[in-house]
Design a protein around this motif. Sequence first.
Motif, PDB file in Angstrom:
ATOM      1  N   VAL A   1       1.056  -1.173   0.438  1.00  0.00           N
ATOM      2  CA  VAL A   1      -0.161   0.089  -0.171  1.00  0.00           C
ATOM      3  C   VAL A   1       1.362   1.298   0.514  1.00  0.00           C
ATOM      4  O   VAL A   1       1.008   2.081  -0.754  1.00  0.00           O
ATOM      5  CB  VAL A   1      -0.938  -0.089   1.056  1.00  0.00           C
ATOM      6  CG1 VAL A   1      -1.763   1.214   1.648  1.00  0.00           C
ATOM      7  CG2 VAL A   1      -1.806  -0.936   0.793  1.00  0.00           C
ATOM      8  N   LEU A   2       1.971   1.664   0.930  1.00  0.00           N
ATOM      9  CA  LEU A   2       2.805   2.641   0.928  1.00  0.00           C
ATOM     10  C   LEU A   2       3.975   2.423   0.308  1.00  0.00           C
ATOM     11  O   LEU A   2       3.863   4.204  -1.298  1.00  0.00           O
ATOM     12  CB  LEU A   2       3.679   2.616   2.076  1.00  0.00           C
ATOM     13  CG  LEU A   2       3.040   2.449   3.372  1.00  0.00           C
ATOM     14  CD1 LEU A   2       3.702   1.752   4.809  1.00  0.00           C
ATOM     15  CD2 LEU A   2       2.589   3.269   3.895  1.00  0.00           C
ATOM     16  N   LEU A   3       4.365   1.824  -0.998  1.00  0.00           N
ATOM     17  CA  LEU A   3       4.706   1.845  -1.894  1.00  0.00           C
ATOM     18  C   LEU A   3       3.757   1.828  -3.448  1.00  0.00           C
ATOM     19  O   LEU A   3       4.433   2.999  -4.062  1.00  0.00           O
ATOM     20  CB  LEU A   3       5.134   0.572  -2.362  1.00  0.00           C
ATOM     21  CG  LEU A   3       6.718  -0.328  -1.548  1.00  0.00           C
ATOM     22  CD1 LEU A   3       6.932  -1.826  -1.976  1.00  0.00           C
ATOM     23  CD2 LEU A   3       7.996   0.934  -1.372  1.00  0.00           C
ATOM     24  N   ILE A   4       2.849   1.857  -3.712  1.00  0.00           N
ATOM     25  CA  ILE A   4       1.591   2.032  -4.386  1.00  0.00           C
ATOM     26  C   ILE A   4       1.367   4.000  -4.368  1.00  0.00           C
ATOM     27  O   ILE A   4       1.262   4.519  -5.212  1.00  0.00           O
ATOM     28  CB  ILE A   4       0.645   1.185  -5.013  1.00  0.00           C
ATOM     29  CG1 ILE A   4       1.367  -0.006  -5.096  1.00  0.00           C
ATOM     30  CG2 ILE A   4      -0.033   1.891  -5.757  1.00  0.00           C
ATOM     31  CD1 ILE A   4      -0.226  -0.722  -5.281  1.00  0.00           C
ATOM     32  N   ALA A   5       0.849   4.496  -2.850  1.00  0.00           N
ATOM     33  CA  ALA A   5       0.752   5.523  -3.205  1.00  0.00           C
ATOM     34  C   ALA A   5       1.930   6.611  -3.272  1.00  0.00           C
ATOM     35  O   ALA A   5       1.443   7.430  -3.380  1.00  0.00           O
ATOM     36  CB  ALA A   5       0.296   5.260  -1.405  1.00  0.00           C
ATOM     37  N   MET A   6       3.217   5.477  -2.511  1.00  0.00           N
ATOM     38  CA  MET A   6       4.469   6.990  -2.783  1.00  0.00           C
ATOM     39  C   MET A   6       4.755   7.091  -3.740  1.00  0.00           C
ATOM     40  O   MET A   6       5.057   8.329  -4.963  1.00  0.00           O
ATOM     41  CB  MET A   6       5.256   6.379  -2.394  1.00  0.00           C
ATOM     42  CG  MET A   6       4.685   6.490  -0.303  1.00  0.00           C
ATOM     43  SD  MET A   6       6.464   5.407   0.503  1.00  0.00           S
ATOM     44  CE  MET A   6       8.376   6.390   0.393  1.00  0.00           C
TER      45      MET A   6
ATOM     46  N   ARG B   1       8.359   5.204   5.112  1.00  0.00           N
ATOM     47  CA  ARG B   1       7.865   6.234   4.193  1.00  0.00           C
ATOM     48  C   ARG B   1       9.707   7.388   3.848  1.00  0.00           C
ATOM     49  O   ARG B   1       9.810   7.119   3.614  1.00  0.00           O
ATOM     50  CB  ARG B   1       6.777   7.526   4.300  1.00  0.00           C
ATOM     51  CG  ARG B   1       5.995   6.382   3.746  1.00  0.00           C
ATOM     52  CD  ARG B   1       4.490   7.237   5.048  1.00  0.00           C
ATOM     53  NE  ARG B   1       4.133   8.526   4.008  1.00  0.00           N
ATOM     54  CZ  ARG B   1       3.916   9.441   4.734  1.00  0.00           C
ATOM     55  NH1 ARG B   1       3.261   9.886   5.659  1.00  0.00           N
ATOM     56  NH2 ARG B   1       4.168  11.099   3.289  1.00  0.00           N
ATOM     57  N   VAL B   2       9.977   7.078   5.262  1.00  0.00           N
ATOM     58  CA  VAL B   2      11.218   8.541   5.604  1.00  0.00           C
ATOM     59  C   VAL B   2      12.638   6.976   5.155  1.00  0.00           C
ATOM     60  O   VAL B   2      13.616   7.821   4.505  1.00  0.00           O
ATOM     61  CB  VAL B   2      11.707   8.392   7.348  1.00  0.00           C
ATOM     62  CG1 VAL B   2      13.058   8.596   7.054  1.00  0.00           C
ATOM     63  CG2 VAL B   2      10.659   8.956   7.707  1.00  0.00           C
ATOM     64  N   ALA B   3      12.468   5.643   5.001  1.00  0.00           N
ATOM     65  CA  ALA B   3      13.707   4.815   4.898  1.00  0.00           C
ATOM     66  C   ALA B   3      12.962   5.224   3.193  1.00  0.00           C
ATOM     67  O   ALA B   3      14.459   4.428   2.496  1.00  0.00           O
ATOM     68  CB  ALA B   3      12.962   3.384   5.128  1.00  0.00           C
ATOM     69  N   MET B   4      12.536   5.557   2.631  1.00  0.00           N
ATOM     70  CA  MET B   4      12.165   5.455   1.395  1.00  0.00           C
ATOM     71  C   MET B   4      12.974   6.592   0.247  1.00  0.00           C
ATOM     72  O   MET B   4      13.201   6.805  -1.190  1.00  0.00           O
ATOM     73  CB  MET B   4      10.803   5.625   0.621  1.00  0.00           C
ATOM     74  CG  MET B   4      10.048   3.835   0.761  1.00  0.00           C
ATOM     75  SD  MET B   4      10.585   2.689   0.002  1.00  0.00           S
ATOM     76  CE  MET B   4      12.046   2.154   1.735  1.00  0.00           C
TER      77      MET B   4
END
Length: 324
Positions: free
Chosen positions: A87-92, A213-216
């Motif tokens: 979810v996080l990867l797609i949203a980002m 998200r910070v790690a991304m």
Amino acid sequence: MRALIPGMGTALLVAAAASFVADTYGGPVMLLALLIGIALNFLSEGDKVEAGIRFTSKSVLKFGVALLGLRIAASDVVALGGSTVIVLLIAMAITILAGITIVSLQGHGRIFGILIGGATAICGASAALAISSVLPDKPGKQQQTIFTVVAVTSLSTIAMVTYPVFANLIGFDDRMTGIFLGATIHDVAQVVGSGYAVSELAGDTATIVKLFRVAMLLPVVFLVSLLFRERGGGGSKRRLPIPLFALGFVAMVTVNSLGLVPGVLREPLVSMSRWCLVSAVAAIGLTTSIKDMLTIGGTAIYAAIATTVVLLMTVMSLLYFIGG
């Protein structure tokens, strides 16, 4: 060092003033440091402080971003679960692309779109500063960076107050609320504040999601650096596509994951990271005039708002999908 100390001291003084106001009266310290710096713009006109302020806005910034890695451990990512990570990867990814598209439709350059999209998708002001540091030094870049910091910090503060109410209205439980808040609010401090205002479970979950998200920040900075290295070509730019501070970020994540940094040392280093970032924002503010800010155009705020709405709607839709 003799040439750098006056300017660094000036930026640090502004950062200390912003921290005092934030701790005493409340408010986002990054935004306060920026606004105080802009108000004291005349201080940067002297030759004695110019070198130190420039050093703080660039080198001290990168050092602070590298130390951010001490906030993250591999176990935090594992604890999220595969569906949440997806979810996080797609949203980002959608948010960054939306930022670039929306800004381009408004007639602004792609650099501004990357700043707006990246800051919204990753970690607000810190991401804007880190991404800006690897973008080419084109006219208007610093003003666009400042605008992005102001916009995402302001929107993050609004989200901190409104998003927990919104999550309650749509029926999320505490864990889902934590995921929602951590995935949609821009800055770490506001995520923590909003999450723990709901419950301890929501706060813990929101913090872990936000730290992912910070790690991304690392892969995004790497891709941006590689993109503009390939497009720019030439001379001094031909070096490792991964910035040195990004490698430092990876090193800090690694040693923190392995438990090699004792708590008595980790906390001061995390605090140092915060001071480095606040001082860097203050330094950027000191070199920015309101007149220069106005050249960006009033329509730019709509890009920041629209990108934030894209992130909000994407996360909410995906959470409903995985939640059944």
